[in-house]
Design a protein around this motif. Structure first.
Motif, PDB file in Angstrom:
ATOM      1  N   MET A 180     -53.767 149.387 102.008  1.00  0.00           N
ATOM      2  CA  MET A 180     -52.465 148.841 102.331  1.00  0.00           C
ATOM      3  C   MET A 180     -51.765 149.703 103.376  1.00  0.00           C
ATOM      4  N   GLU A 181     -50.667 149.164 103.896  1.00  0.00           N
ATOM      5  CA  GLU A 181     -49.838 149.925 104.816  1.00  0.00           C
ATOM      6  C   GLU A 181     -48.393 149.462 104.709  1.00  0.00           C
ATOM      7  N   VAL A 182     -47.467 150.352 105.040  1.00  0.00           N
ATOM      8  CA  VAL A 182     -46.045 150.027 105.045  1.00  0.00           C
ATOM      9  C   VAL A 182     -45.711 149.268 106.329  1.00  0.00           C
ATOM     10  N   VAL A 183     -45.017 148.120 106.186  1.00  0.00           N
ATOM     11  CA  VAL A 183     -44.626 147.348 107.370  1.00  0.00           C
ATOM     12  C   VAL A 183     -43.110 147.316 107.563  1.00  0.00           C
ATOM     13  N   SER A 184     -42.337 147.754 106.566  1.00  0.00           N
ATOM     14  CA  SER A 184     -40.885 147.910 106.756  1.00  0.00           C
ATOM     15  C   SER A 184     -40.331 148.795 105.656  1.00  0.00           C
ATOM     16  N   PHE A 185     -39.155 149.352 105.899  1.00  0.00           N
ATOM     17  CA  PHE A 185     -38.532 150.285 104.959  1.00  0.00           C
ATOM     18  C   PHE A 185     -37.011 150.149 105.065  1.00  0.00           C
ATOM     19  N   ASN A 303     -44.231 140.025  95.516  1.00  0.00           N
ATOM     20  CA  ASN A 303     -44.284 139.686  96.940  1.00  0.00           C
ATOM     21  C   ASN A 303     -44.528 140.915  97.810  1.00  0.00           C
ATOM     22  N   TYR A 304     -44.951 142.018  97.177  1.00  0.00           N
ATOM     23  CA  TYR A 304     -45.276 143.286  97.827  1.00  0.00           C
ATOM     24  C   TYR A 304     -44.055 144.044  98.323  1.00  0.00           C
ATOM     25  N   THR A 305     -42.949 143.835  97.636  1.00  0.00           N
ATOM     26  CA  THR A 305     -41.884 144.824  97.655  1.00  0.00           C
ATOM     27  C   THR A 305     -42.310 145.958  96.733  1.00  0.00           C
ATOM     28  N   ILE A 306     -42.366 147.180  97.243  1.00  0.00           N
ATOM     29  CA  ILE A 306     -42.625 148.358  96.422  1.00  0.00           C
ATOM     30  C   ILE A 306     -41.472 149.319  96.665  1.00  0.00           C
ATOM     31  N   ARG A 307     -40.814 149.755  95.596  1.00  0.00           N
ATOM     32  CA  ARG A 307     -39.611 150.556  95.788  1.00  0.00           C
ATOM     33  C   ARG A 307     -39.462 151.615  94.712  1.00  0.00           C
ATOM     34  N   TRP A 320     -34.840 152.908  97.616  1.00  0.00           N
ATOM     35  CA  TRP A 320     -35.729 152.960  98.773  1.00  0.00           C
ATOM     36  C   TRP A 320     -36.761 151.850  98.590  1.00  0.00           C
ATOM     37  N   SER A 321     -36.750 150.891  99.493  1.00  0.00           N
ATOM     38  CA  SER A 321     -37.583 149.697  99.358  1.00  0.00           C
ATOM     39  C   SER A 321     -38.539 149.579 100.534  1.00  0.00           C
ATOM     40  N   PHE A 322     -39.829 149.450 100.230  1.00  0.00           N
ATOM     41  CA  PHE A 322     -40.875 149.326 101.239  1.00  0.00           C
ATOM     42  C   PHE A 322     -41.521 147.947 101.125  1.00  0.00           C
ATOM     43  N   ALA A 323     -41.816 147.333 102.255  1.00  0.00           N
ATOM     44  CA  ALA A 323     -42.673 146.149 102.263  1.00  0.00           C
ATOM     45  C   ALA A 323     -44.082 146.613 102.610  1.00  0.00           C
ATOM     46  N   PHE A 324     -45.024 146.352 101.719  1.00  0.00           N
ATOM     47  CA  PHE A 324     -46.417 146.712 101.945  1.00  0.00           C
ATOM     48  C   PHE A 324     -47.226 145.457 102.265  1.00  0.00           C
ATOM     49  N   ALA A 325     -48.266 145.630 103.060  1.00  0.00           N
ATOM     50  CA  ALA A 325     -49.155 144.526 103.406  1.00  0.00           C
ATOM     51  C   ALA A 325     -50.589 145.028 103.417  1.00  0.00           C
ATOM     52  N   PRO A 326     -51.561 144.130 103.227  1.00  0.00           N
ATOM     53  CA  PRO A 326     -52.961 144.537 103.373  1.00  0.00           C
ATOM     54  C   PRO A 326     -53.203 145.038 104.795  1.00  0.00           C
ATOM     55  N   ARG A 338     -43.338 140.673 105.380  1.00  0.00           N
ATOM     56  CA  ARG A 338     -42.119 141.386 105.786  1.00  0.00           C
ATOM     57  C   ARG A 338     -40.894 140.488 105.698  1.00  0.00           C
ATOM     58  N   ARG A 339     -41.004 139.240 106.180  1.00  0.00           N
ATOM     59  CA  ARG A 339     -39.865 138.335 106.171  1.00  0.00           C
ATOM     60  C   ARG A 339     -39.489 137.909 104.750  1.00  0.00           C
ATOM     61  N   ASP A 340     -40.506 137.745 103.886  1.00  0.00           N
ATOM     62  CA  ASP A 340     -40.197 137.364 102.507  1.00  0.00           C
ATOM     63  C   ASP A 340     -39.478 138.490 101.785  1.00  0.00           C
ATOM     64  N   VAL A 341     -39.910 139.738 102.018  1.00  0.00           N
ATOM     65  CA  VAL A 341     -39.215 140.882 101.424  1.00  0.00           C
ATOM     66  C   VAL A 341     -37.780 140.955 101.958  1.00  0.00           C
ATOM     67  N   MET A 342     -37.600 140.706 103.251  1.00  0.00           N
ATOM     68  CA  MET A 342     -36.267 140.729 103.846  1.00  0.00           C
ATOM     69  C   MET A 342     -35.360 139.678 103.197  1.00  0.00           C
ATOM     70  N   ARG A 343     -35.901 138.500 102.919  1.00  0.00           N
ATOM     71  CA  ARG A 343     -35.096 137.431 102.316  1.00  0.00           C
ATOM     72  C   ARG A 343     -34.762 137.709 100.855  1.00  0.00           C
ATOM     73  N   THR A 344     -35.619 138.437 100.167  1.00  0.00           N
ATOM     74  CA  THR A 344     -35.507 138.538  98.712  1.00  0.00           C
ATOM     75  C   THR A 344     -34.963 139.884  98.236  1.00  0.00           C
ATOM     76  N   PHE A 345     -35.665 140.993  98.548  1.00  0.00           N
ATOM     77  CA  PHE A 345     -35.346 142.286  97.933  1.00  0.00           C
ATOM     78  C   PHE A 345     -35.034 143.375  98.966  1.00  0.00           C
ATOM     79  N   SER A 346     -34.387 142.994 100.045  1.00  0.00           N
ATOM     80  CA  SER A 346     -33.850 143.958 101.002  1.00  0.00           C
ATOM     81  C   SER A 346     -32.356 144.117 100.729  1.00  0.00           C
TER      82      SER A 346
END
Length: 442
Positions: A180-185, A303-307, A320-326, A338-346
């Motif tokens: 995995m990798e972090v795509v937003s924070f 939805n791959y919010t990891i915080r 501290w909330s990270f969006a992770f992706a494969p 990334r967009r789903d995390v932004m809409r939901t748990f940002s």
């Protein structure tokens, strides 16, 4: 020292509100919980090359996590040993060394004190720099790309600490060969006790059908969103919990699970080569939905919010909330996550706003003396506890709505707060396994 045994009634499912407001209890938590638990520090994708660093916290203690020249990782307290200033004031980046901006003490990548200004003229000849290196985090563990640390040298090994929660966590983070990798924070502060957020991903799925009903209706209109209406009128699912306070839950039965991932992610995982990876690594297509929490506050949402949540006093938490992706996914799939995390748990997420309002009001009401004594009730325990049932290790209930995982979390909290060592904690956890005879811990 406050005796919290009168505030946490596990047998009757009752909590006194003082445990969410009292400063003395909070200071005990920093000592008894945060200095002893395993806490998330960084992911490999955040520190890929030598000299890369990321600053995080264990409780209220700032910690530097640094990739070393040989590829290993070191973690140490971000506090200069001279006057206590931060060694590094930057959140993340790349460095060859760290120099305190107050008096110029310089540290190597592993926290070793390398240079002291005026050492030759202003310090005695027997001044020994090796005695004043940064305080190292004594226990580090890399779990499938995720670095965890503990201040307690006697803490159990990390995988022992995970126990049966390992099975469920792997279903989220160990699915793909490339990891995995972090795509937003994002990070933000809320005016409420840290345990409120820890409890919710551990146990509480029921709030979603009340608190989030409007947000789910709106979010389902997004073309790439997960369909969050599939849970039905009378939701099925399962809740699990593990010895050291971990827990989680999801909607749906085996083979009819309700995914939280967006449509792009669902389609990407259906590709034959990706489906083969998942089957090979996990043995079956394990649940990746709902949410889970690794005690105290490593939270994974479907939805791959990891915080993580950092305590900031009894009435405040920093999220501290990270969006992770494969890592191997295409850019469209990564952007969809990334967009789903932004809409939901940002900070501006619709679900996050719903939750924040609940927690803020709960904390504000506890300012009242009567309200603190009235406290909270945990008696939704109608579904019987099953242990190691079928493919579900640990304790679980065959109902998505249950307070059992929350009760288990507070039972672990009570054991940690009333114990002087990990040996004592382990003994108490073996005795306090709900619905199962005492035995060695998972």
């Amino acid at each position: 020292m406050t005796d919290i045994t009168d505030l946490v009634d596990i047998e009757n499912g009752r909590l006194n509100g003082q445990m969410f407001t009292d400063e003395e209890i909070y200071q005990q938590e920093l000592e008894k919980v945060w200095k002893r638990a395993w806490c998330f520090l960084a992911h490999d994708s955040q520190i890929p090359k030598k000299g890369d660093f990321f600053q995080n916290y264990i409780g209220e203690d700032p910690v530097m996590v640094v990739r070393q020249k040989d590829g290993s990782v070191a973690a140490f307290l971000n506090q200069c040993r001279h006057r206590g200033m931060r060694i590094c004031r930057v959140d993340s980046g790349k460095a060859k060394a760290f120099t305190c901006s107050f008096h110029g003490w310089s540290y190597d990548l592993d926290g070793k004190l390398m240079n002291v200004p005026r050492e030759d003229t202003a310090y005695p000849k027997d001044f020994d720099k090796s005695q004043w290196s940064a305080v190292a985090v004594p226990r580090l563990h890399n779990y499938k790309g995720f670095w965890f640390g503990s201040w307690d040298p006697d803490a159990p090994d990390f995988e022992e600490y995970l126990g049966s929660a390992k099975y469920y966590l792997d279903g989220y983070i160990d699915r793909w060969d490339e990891g995995m990798e972090v795509v937003s924070f994002n990070r933000w502060v809320l005016p409420n006790n840290w345990k409120f957020m820890a409890e919710q991903p551990t146990s509480d799925m029921q709030h979603s059908e009340i608190t989030h009903v409007s947000a789910a209706t709106v979010l389902n209109k997004a073309s790439d969103a997960a369909d969050r209406t599939l849970r039905g009128e009378n939701p099925t699912g399962r809740q699990f919990f593990s010895d050291y306070g971990h827990g989680g839950a999801w909607y749906g039965e085996k083979g009819k699970e309700v995914p939280n991932t967006g449509k792009a992610m669902q389609e990407w995982e259906k590709r034959p080569e990706i489906a083969e990876q998942i089957a090979r690594r996990l043995g079956d297509d394990r649940e990746v939905r709902g949410h889970l929490n690794i005690w105290p506050t490593f939270m994974v949402l479907g939805n791959y919010t990891i915080r993580v949540t950092h305590p900031r006093g009894p009435g405040e938490q920093e999220i501290w909330s990270f969006a992770f992706a494969p890592k191997g996914a295409d850019e469209q799939t990564k952007d969809s996550i990334r967009r789903d995390v932004m809409r939901t748990f940002s900070p501006a997420g619709m679900f996050e706003a719903d939750d924040a309002l609940n927690w803020e009001e709960m904390q504000a009401i506890l300012n009242g003396r009567v309200a603190r004594d009235s406290g909270f009730t945990y008696q939704m325990t109608g579904a019987p506890i099953q242990w190691d049932e079928g493919c579900y290790p640990g304790g679980s209930t065959q109902h998505v709505f249950s307070d059992n995982a929350a009760i288990n979390m507070y039972s672990n909290y009570l054991d940690m707060m009333t114990s002087d060592s990990w040996e004592e904690i382990k003994a108490k956890r073996a005795q306090h396994r709900m619905g199962k005879p005492s035995e060695s811990t998972n």
